[in-house]
Design a protein around this motif. Sequence first.
Motif, PDB file in Angstrom:
ATOM      1  N   HIS A   1     -16.232  32.291  -8.013  1.00  0.00           N
ATOM      2  CA  HIS A   1     -16.538  31.075  -7.248  1.00  0.00           C
ATOM      3  C   HIS A   1     -17.616  31.319  -6.203  1.00  0.00           C
ATOM      4  O   HIS A   1     -17.327  31.613  -5.047  1.00  0.00           O
TER       5      HIS A   1
ATOM      6  N   HIS B   1     -21.363  27.293  -9.906  1.00  0.00           N
ATOM      7  CA  HIS B   1     -20.239  27.810 -10.696  1.00  0.00           C
ATOM      8  C   HIS B   1     -19.288  26.714 -11.161  1.00  0.00           C
ATOM      9  O   HIS B   1     -19.309  25.591 -10.672  1.00  0.00           O
TER      10      HIS B   1
ATOM     11  N   ASP C   1     -15.374  25.450 -11.670  1.00  0.00           N
ATOM     12  CA  ASP C   1     -13.964  25.569 -11.304  1.00  0.00           C
ATOM     13  C   ASP C   1     -13.170  25.194 -12.542  1.00  0.00           C
ATOM     14  O   ASP C   1     -13.206  24.031 -12.978  1.00  0.00           O
TER      15      ASP C   1
ATOM     16  N   HIS D   1      -7.866  27.078 -11.474  1.00  0.00           N
ATOM     17  CA  HIS D   1      -8.179  27.419 -10.085  1.00  0.00           C
ATOM     18  C   HIS D   1      -7.143  26.828  -9.119  1.00  0.00           C
ATOM     19  O   HIS D   1      -6.789  27.454  -8.125  1.00  0.00           O
TER      20      HIS D   1
ATOM     21  N   GLU E   1     -19.808  23.160  -9.135  1.00  0.00           N
ATOM     22  CA  GLU E   1     -20.126  23.189  -7.701  1.00  0.00           C
ATOM     23  C   GLU E   1     -21.456  23.904  -7.439  1.00  0.00           C
ATOM     24  O   GLU E   1     -21.887  24.731  -8.233  1.00  0.00           O
TER      25      GLU E   1
HETATM   26 ZN   LIG Z   1     -15.032  27.031  -7.055  1.00  0.00          ZN
END
Ligand SMILES: [Zn+2]
Length: 263
Positions: free
Chosen positions: A77, A81, A83, A87, A225
């Motif tokens: 992370h 990246h 998720d 997660h 993200e």
């Molecule tokens: Zn993340």
Amino acid sequence: MRRIVAAIALTVAAAAVLAAQAIDVSRYRIVDLSHGYGPATLYWPTSTSKFTLTREANGPTPGGYFYASNSVSTPEHGGTHLDAPRHFSEKGRTTEQIPLEQLVAPAVVIDVTKECAADRDYRLTREAVLAFEKSHGAIARGTAILLKTGWSRHWPDAKAYLGDATPGDASKLSFPSYGTDAARLLVEERGVAALGIDTASIDYGRSTDFQVHRIAAAGNVPGFENLTSLDQLPTRGATVIALPMKIEGGSGGPLRAIALVPR
Ligand SMILES: [Zn+2]
């Protein structure tokens, strides 16, 4: 002769079928939605490691040819990246289990640049999504939502991007993102493929309970993200291709995301 003509006709027909099947890439502008990985890559302030590239070979060999090879190490992370649902959900899909249809999907860009410029703790609301749909049409199942906050202009300035650059301390972060009611609408009612954003998190910086992550994970919806260049995409019409490293059992992973935009 007749046989040759028939053979040519067959070849032409086969070529036509092949042409119809192939994606004509020249008809698209390809936009890179990922930041590079290097010494400047931003990580969550509490991350105990960062991206590192170690040179293992870089020069001439006894055989007379040049040879370069590195090893890399990175938290899942950080930087641009993925998720994975795992997660924030014990039973959620891990990185390699996410259906490709959720990673290659039609994109809808929701522009909240103005709101975020006025309030760096802005959260997308349910009302804002409904207003967006009124202007731009309903959000279809399987759409990848890309929330454009304008924040990637701050990258890689940690203080400006995250709101606080104190190492080891994530208690004073400040940046915009999705709000919980908007996340519920998008994940539970619209059935979106993914939630993407050009900030560090699908929860806003001040969040301490990561509700949006939990709503998305519960619906097996991945997050993208630290995206960039969302300003180069149309509101509708682009296709996002967001393929992470296929980490078995991963909770996320480095992500090379691109978009195909019709010319
Ligand atoms: Zn993340």
